[in-house]
Design a protein around this motif. Sequence first.
Motif, PDB file in Angstrom:
ATOM      1  N   ASP A 156      43.917  33.474  40.595  1.00 36.48           N
ATOM      2  CA  ASP A 156      43.381  34.819  40.376  1.00 36.48           C
ATOM      3  C   ASP A 156      42.467  34.857  39.152  1.00 36.48           C
ATOM      4  O   ASP A 156      41.405  35.479  39.175  1.00 36.48           O
ATOM      5  N   VAL A 157      42.874  34.183  38.081  1.00 35.08           N
ATOM      6  CA  VAL A 157      42.045  34.124  36.871  1.00 35.08           C
ATOM      7  C   VAL A 157      40.727  33.418  37.179  1.00 35.08           C
ATOM      8  O   VAL A 157      39.653  33.869  36.775  1.00 35.08           O
ATOM      9  N   LEU A 158      40.814  32.309  37.921  1.00 35.96           N
ATOM     10  CA  LEU A 158      39.602  31.575  38.292  1.00 35.96           C
ATOM     11  C   LEU A 158      38.702  32.408  39.197  1.00 35.96           C
ATOM     12  O   LEU A 158      37.473  32.384  39.067  1.00 35.96           O
ATOM     13  N   GLU A 159      39.309  33.176  40.092  1.00 37.40           N
ATOM     14  CA  GLU A 159      38.533  34.022  40.991  1.00 37.40           C
ATOM     15  C   GLU A 159      37.842  35.153  40.218  1.00 37.40           C
ATOM     16  O   GLU A 159      36.672  35.466  40.464  1.00 37.40           O
ATOM     17  N   GLN A 160      38.536  35.750  39.268  1.00 35.93           N
ATOM     18  CA  GLN A 160      37.947  36.822  38.458  1.00 35.93           C
ATOM     19  C   GLN A 160      36.778  36.305  37.623  1.00 35.93           C
ATOM     20  O   GLN A 160      35.827  37.038  37.361  1.00 35.93           O
ATOM     21  N   ALA A 161      36.846  35.033  37.227  1.00 38.99           N
ATOM     22  CA  ALA A 161      35.762  34.426  36.454  1.00 38.99           C
ATOM     23  C   ALA A 161      34.615  33.974  37.350  1.00 38.99           C
ATOM     24  O   ALA A 161      33.582  33.539  36.856  1.00 38.99           O
ATOM     25  N   GLY A 162      34.807  34.069  38.653  1.00 39.83           N
ATOM     26  CA  GLY A 162      33.760  33.666  39.589  1.00 39.83           C
ATOM     27  C   GLY A 162      33.734  32.184  39.888  1.00 39.83           C
ATOM     28  O   GLY A 162      32.806  31.690  40.524  1.00 39.83           O
ATOM     29  N   LEU A 163      34.754  31.455  39.436  1.00 43.43           N
ATOM     30  CA  LEU A 163      34.793  30.011  39.645  1.00 43.43           C
ATOM     31  C   LEU A 163      35.441  29.618  40.965  1.00 43.43           C
ATOM     32  O   LEU A 163      35.290  28.477  41.416  1.00 43.43           O
ATOM     33  N   VAL A 164      36.183  30.521  41.561  1.00 46.44           N
ATOM     34  CA  VAL A 164      36.829  30.266  42.853  1.00 46.44           C
ATOM     35  C   VAL A 164      36.514  31.438  43.788  1.00 46.44           C
ATOM     36  O   VAL A 164      36.597  32.596  43.389  1.00 46.44           O
ATOM     37  N   LEU A 165      36.145  31.095  45.000  1.00 49.99           N
ATOM     38  CA  LEU A 165      35.912  32.082  46.046  1.00 49.99           C
ATOM     39  C   LEU A 165      37.031  31.956  47.067  1.00 49.99           C
ATOM     40  O   LEU A 165      37.522  30.850  47.305  1.00 49.99           O
ATOM     41  N   THR A 166      37.426  33.063  47.652  1.00 50.00           N
ATOM     42  CA  THR A 166      38.477  33.015  48.665  1.00 50.00           C
ATOM     43  C   THR A 166      37.962  33.602  49.969  1.00 50.00           C
ATOM     44  O   THR A 166      37.073  34.462  49.971  1.00 50.00           O
ATOM     45  N   GLU A 167      38.548  33.112  51.049  1.00 52.15           N
ATOM     46  CA  GLU A 167      38.199  33.605  52.378  1.00 52.15           C
ATOM     47  C   GLU A 167      39.465  33.601  53.218  1.00 52.15           C
ATOM     48  O   GLU A 167      40.222  32.636  53.210  1.00 52.15           O
ATOM     49  N   ARG A 168      39.688  34.689  53.919  1.00 55.48           N
ATOM     50  CA  ARG A 168      40.839  34.778  54.827  1.00 55.48           C
ATOM     51  C   ARG A 168      40.424  34.305  56.206  1.00 55.48           C
ATOM     52  O   ARG A 168      39.399  34.721  56.738  1.00 55.48           O
ATOM     53  N   ARG A 169      41.227  33.409  56.758  1.00 52.19           N
ATOM     54  CA  ARG A 169      41.069  32.972  58.144  1.00 52.19           C
ATOM     55  C   ARG A 169      42.435  33.085  58.804  1.00 52.19           C
ATOM     56  O   ARG A 169      43.309  32.254  58.570  1.00 52.19           O
ATOM     57  N   GLY A 170      42.575  34.115  59.579  1.00 52.99           N
ATOM     58  CA  GLY A 170      43.878  34.358  60.186  1.00 52.99           C
ATOM     59  C   GLY A 170      44.897  34.658  59.106  1.00 52.99           C
ATOM     60  O   GLY A 170      44.696  35.522  58.265  1.00 52.99           O
ATOM     61  N   ARG A 171      45.960  33.920  59.102  1.00 54.44           N
ATOM     62  CA  ARG A 171      46.985  34.142  58.082  1.00 54.44           C
ATOM     63  C   ARG A 171      46.811  33.255  56.854  1.00 54.44           C
ATOM     64  O   ARG A 171      47.633  33.267  55.950  1.00 54.44           O
ATOM     65  N   TYR A 172      45.731  32.470  56.824  1.00 55.19           N
ATOM     66  CA  TYR A 172      45.481  31.564  55.712  1.00 55.19           C
ATOM     67  C   TYR A 172      44.436  32.130  54.762  1.00 55.19           C
ATOM     68  O   TYR A 172      43.464  32.738  55.180  1.00 55.19           O
ATOM     69  N   LYS A 173      44.647  31.891  53.482  1.00 58.82           N
ATOM     70  CA  LYS A 173      43.668  32.247  52.460  1.00 58.82           C
ATOM     71  C   LYS A 173      43.146  30.925  51.894  1.00 58.82           C
ATOM     72  O   LYS A 173      43.903  30.148  51.309  1.00 58.82           O
ATOM     73  N   LEU A 174      41.871  30.685  52.105  1.00 58.36           N
ATOM     74  CA  LEU A 174      41.264  29.422  51.686  1.00 58.36           C
ATOM     75  C   LEU A 174      40.521  29.606  50.375  1.00 58.36           C
ATOM     76  O   LEU A 174      39.850  30.613  50.152  1.00 58.36           O
ATOM     77  N   HIS A 175      40.646  28.597  49.493  1.00 54.02           N
ATOM     78  CA  HIS A 175      40.042  28.652  48.163  1.00 54.02           C
ATOM     79  C   HIS A 175      38.917  27.615  48.087  1.00 54.02           C
ATOM     80  O   HIS A 175      39.087  26.474  48.520  1.00 54.02           O
ATOM     81  N   THR A 176      37.796  28.036  47.519  1.00 53.78           N
ATOM     82  CA  THR A 176      36.619  27.190  47.388  1.00 53.78           C
ATOM     83  C   THR A 176      36.086  27.310  45.968  1.00 53.78           C
ATOM     84  O   THR A 176      36.065  28.404  45.401  1.00 53.78           O
ATOM     85  N   ILE A 177      35.618  26.208  45.402  1.00 51.98           N
ATOM     86  CA  ILE A 177      35.066  26.231  44.045  1.00 51.98           C
ATOM     87  C   ILE A 177      33.619  26.709  44.072  1.00 51.98           C
ATOM     88  O   ILE A 177      32.881  26.454  45.016  1.00 51.98           O
ATOM     89  N   ASP A 178      33.241  27.425  43.026  1.00 54.16           N
ATOM     90  CA  ASP A 178      31.860  27.857  42.828  1.00 54.16           C
ATOM     91  C   ASP A 178      31.501  27.520  41.384  1.00 54.16           C
ATOM     92  O   ASP A 178      31.995  28.158  40.451  1.00 54.16           O
ATOM     93  N   THR A 179      30.659  26.525  41.188  1.00 52.84           N
ATOM     94  CA  THR A 179      30.333  26.067  39.836  1.00 52.84           C
ATOM     95  C   THR A 179      29.165  26.821  39.203  1.00 52.84           C
ATOM     96  O   THR A 179      28.819  26.548  38.059  1.00 52.84           O
TER      97      THR A 179
END
Length: 93
Positions: free
Chosen positions: A53-76
């Motif tokens: 959550d901290v990384l996502e708030q800083a914009g370093l991690v993006l999340t995407e929901r696919r069905g029941r899964y939440k996928l995390h991706t890095i954004d540098t």
Amino acid sequence: MTDVYKALADETRRTLLDVLLERDEQTLFELCSTLAMRHGLTPSRQAVSQHLDVLEQAGLVLTERRGRYKLHTIDTSPLTQIAERWPDRKALP
């Protein structure tokens, strides 16, 4: 900008970014498993979720929901702000 520094201040968060840099689109379970098996870190799922959550708030991690899964991706891209703020002294005239 301060959120990026706060996000990078913690070793576990930096390790999470390293793990995501190796392979994007990982679930919380995959990230927790990798932390435990390869890095010897065993924080709870809740703690890892809070770090993400901290990384996502800083914009370093993006999340995407696919069905029941939440996928995390890095954004540098937020890291480029650091290089722009303090350019290399050797490059200055």
